[in-house]
Design an enzyme around this catalytic site. Structure first.
Site, mmCIF file in Angstrom:
data_model
loop_
_atom_site.group_PDB
_atom_site.id
_atom_site.type_symbol
_atom_site.label_atom_id
_atom_site.label_comp_id
_atom_site.label_asym_id
_atom_site.label_seq_id
_atom_site.Cartn_x
_atom_site.Cartn_y
_atom_site.Cartn_z
ATOM 1 N N SER A 131 0.819 -1.215 0.000
ATOM 2 C CA SER A 131 0.000 0.000 0.000
ATOM 3 C C SER A 131 0.850 1.262 0.000
ATOM 4 O O SER A 131 1.941 1.293 0.592
ATOM 5 C CB SER A 131 -0.879 -0.024 1.253
ATOM 6 O OG SER A 131 -1.367 1.257 1.531
ATOM 7 N N GLU A 133 0.371 3.575 1.784
ATOM 8 C CA GLU A 133 0.467 4.028 3.181
ATOM 9 C C GLU A 133 1.863 3.791 3.751
ATOM 10 O O GLU A 133 2.216 4.384 4.763
ATOM 11 C CB GLU A 133 -0.568 3.310 4.056
ATOM 12 C CG GLU A 133 -1.970 3.824 3.874
ATOM 13 C CD GLU A 133 -2.233 5.182 4.535
ATOM 14 O OE1 GLU A 133 -1.774 5.391 5.669
ATOM 15 O OE2 GLU A 133 -2.881 6.022 3.905
ATOM 16 N N TYR A 155 -1.510 1.057 10.325
ATOM 17 C CA TYR A 155 -1.658 0.254 9.105
ATOM 18 C C TYR A 155 -0.419 0.396 8.213
ATOM 19 O O TYR A 155 0.102 -0.591 7.689
ATOM 20 C CB TYR A 155 -2.912 0.727 8.351
ATOM 21 C CG TYR A 155 -3.097 0.075 7.001
ATOM 22 C CD1 TYR A 155 -3.658 -1.187 6.879
ATOM 23 C CD2 TYR A 155 -2.703 0.736 5.839
ATOM 24 C CE1 TYR A 155 -3.824 -1.784 5.639
ATOM 25 C CE2 TYR A 155 -2.873 0.157 4.599
ATOM 26 C CZ TYR A 155 -3.428 -1.102 4.501
ATOM 27 O OH TYR A 155 -3.587 -1.684 3.268
HETATM 28 P P1 GDP Z 1 -7.473 5.221 2.965
HETATM 29 O O1 GDP Z 1 -6.634 6.155 2.153
HETATM 30 O O2 GDP Z 1 -7.128 3.798 2.727
HETATM 31 O O3 GDP Z 1 -7.485 5.579 4.394
HETATM 32 O O4 GDP Z 1 -8.963 5.343 2.383
HETATM 33 P P2 GDP Z 1 -10.270 6.089 2.972
HETATM 34 O O5 GDP Z 1 -11.264 6.053 1.869
HETATM 35 O O6 GDP Z 1 -10.674 5.509 4.274
HETATM 36 O O7 GDP Z 1 -9.781 7.590 3.214
HETATM 37 C C1 GDP Z 1 -9.294 8.382 2.166
HETATM 38 C C2 GDP Z 1 -9.139 9.812 2.633
HETATM 39 O O8 GDP Z 1 -10.437 10.382 2.870
HETATM 40 C C3 GDP Z 1 -8.373 9.954 3.947
HETATM 41 O O9 GDP Z 1 -7.479 11.048 3.833
HETATM 42 C C4 GDP Z 1 -9.451 10.285 4.969
HETATM 43 O O10 GDP Z 1 -8.955 11.076 6.042
HETATM 44 C C5 GDP Z 1 -10.409 11.086 4.100
HETATM 45 N N1 GDP Z 1 -11.779 11.147 4.638
HETATM 46 C C6 GDP Z 1 -12.516 12.274 4.799
HETATM 47 N N2 GDP Z 1 -13.699 11.989 5.327
HETATM 48 C C7 GDP Z 1 -13.752 10.644 5.518
HETATM 49 C C8 GDP Z 1 -14.739 9.755 6.020
HETATM 50 O O11 GDP Z 1 -15.831 10.150 6.437
HETATM 51 N N3 GDP Z 1 -14.431 8.412 6.020
HETATM 52 C C9 GDP Z 1 -13.221 7.947 5.552
HETATM 53 N N4 GDP Z 1 -12.989 6.629 5.569
HETATM 54 N N5 GDP Z 1 -12.255 8.780 5.088
HETATM 55 C C10 GDP Z 1 -12.510 10.101 5.061
#
Ligand code: GDP
Length: 334
Positions: A131, A133, A155
């Site tokens: 990832s 990440e 993670y």
């Molecule tokens: P990730 O990159 O694997 O963590 O995928 P996510 O879809 O969970 O998050 C992507 C980005 O969207 C991150 O920077 C989060 O902080 C942002 N984000 C903003 N609002 C939300 C929310 O309500 N839920 C999630 N999951 N992410 C959010």
């Protein structure tokens, strides 16, 4: 002779696309599913219902990632030529709440499988889905295969460990083992807690009068978002290279959460500002800021390139939600 593949994490977004990809390529596919096996495997329903496929070319085996004996037994019985390791706790936000189990499954789970494979003769080829990440707070933008890991989430730390272990087993034990270093990749099969699916599903529900508000975290959060089936189609190709190597899979184009809102709500003739609120609950304790992938090596090595634009992907996801939520309507809701 038919190729035999084993997939961990077969019931997830990527696993479900990968099993379709491998079956299409003529593989016999075995998948490891979490126990107890009472849960529904929605993303595989269409394949499990196909009598030509289920228990003929697609077989499921129950085992948890920390159950070494059972996984060893499954691998000994299946004797796969290729192992695709997709399983693990995959939610970055949740990893702050459950760091130990995140490391247990994502980091140690990978090492355990590498150790099992070390005793196989021959050692199957191995693909680990890593990832972006792992880059966390990177010194360089965009990131490629040689960018140092600087993870900032539990993670990311767990994935960094797993990614390095795969490299160590390649370099020290001669494994044909590769990391697919995947930037965010989305699809209608994405889990509903990810921001992309949360937005596309909520936009459709709001359009249909089934929901009145959408609460999100940081709307300016920026990611390199690609289309999951494109990423998954690279996995098999990576294991057919002459020499094993890690590849970054990414679009190289940054977008914000607001971009998702503009396109998803705009497609349904809605103004997202009328419906979206923010709440600290969904703001991460730490969030990578400049994750952007450089996939030039993948383009050269396996001629990989994305098939969809960002906008096409968002619209496909919104259309999917409208179809699922409003199945009687052959026309989009006006
Ligand atoms: P990730 O990159 O694997 O963590 O995928 P996510 O879809 O969970 O998050 C992507 C980005 O969207 C991150 O920077 C989060 O902080 C942002 N984000 C903003 N609002 C939300 C929310 O309500 N839920 C999630 N999951 N992410 C959010």
């Amino acid at each position: 002779m038919m190729n035999t593949a084993l997939i961990t994490g077969i019931t997830g977004q990527d696993g479900s696309y990968l099993v379709e990809d491998l079956l299409e390529r003529g593989y016999v596919v075995h998948g490891i599913v979490r126990t107890p096996s009472l849960q529904r495997w929605q993303r595989l329903d269409h394949l499990l219902a196909d009598p030509e496929v289920h228990d003929k070319r697609l077989f499921l085996h129950g085992a948890d990632l920390d159950d070494v004996t059972t996984i060893r037994r499954i691998i000994a019985g299946v004797q796969p030529g290729e192992v695709y390791h997709l399983a693990g706790q995959s939610h970055v936000g949740a990893s702050f709440e459950i760091p130990e189990s995140t490391c247990e499954f994502t980091a140690m789970g990978t090492l355990r499988i590498l150790e099992i494979l070390r005793d196989c003769r021959p050692v199957p080829k191995f693909l680990h889905v890593s990832s972006s990440e792992i880059f966390g707070s990177p010194d360089q933008v965009p990131q490629d295969e040689s960018t140092p890991h600087r993870p900032i989430t539990p993670y990311g730390v767990a994935k960094s460990f797993a990614t390095d272990m795969v490299r160590v087993y390649r370099e020290s034990f001669g494994f044909f083992a590769c990391n697919a270093i995947c930037f965010n990749h989305e699809s209608p099969r994405r889990g509903e807690s990810f921001v992309t699916r949360k937005i596309t599903r909520s936009a459709a529900k709001i359009k249909l009068g089934l929901q009145t508000q959408l609460t999100l975290g940081n709307l300016d959060a920026c990611r390199d978002w690609g289309y999951a089936p494109d990423f998954v189609s690279a996995f098999q190709c990576m294991l057919q290279q002459d020499e094993p190597q890690d590849l970054v899979l990414a679009t190289g184009i940054p977008h914000t959460v607001k971009d998702w809102l503009e396109i998803a709500f705009g497609y349904l003739d809605l103004d997202w500002r009328d419906w979206v609120t923010t709440d600290q609950r969904f703001v991460r304790k730490a969030d990578p800021r400049e994750l952007l992938g450089d996939a030039r090596r993948a383009r050269r090595a396996i001629e990989w390139k994305p098939s969809r634009t960002f906008e096409e992907m968002v619209i496909e996801m919104v259309e999917h939600e409208m179809r699922v939520l409003n199945p009687d309507s052959s026309q989009p809701v006006q």
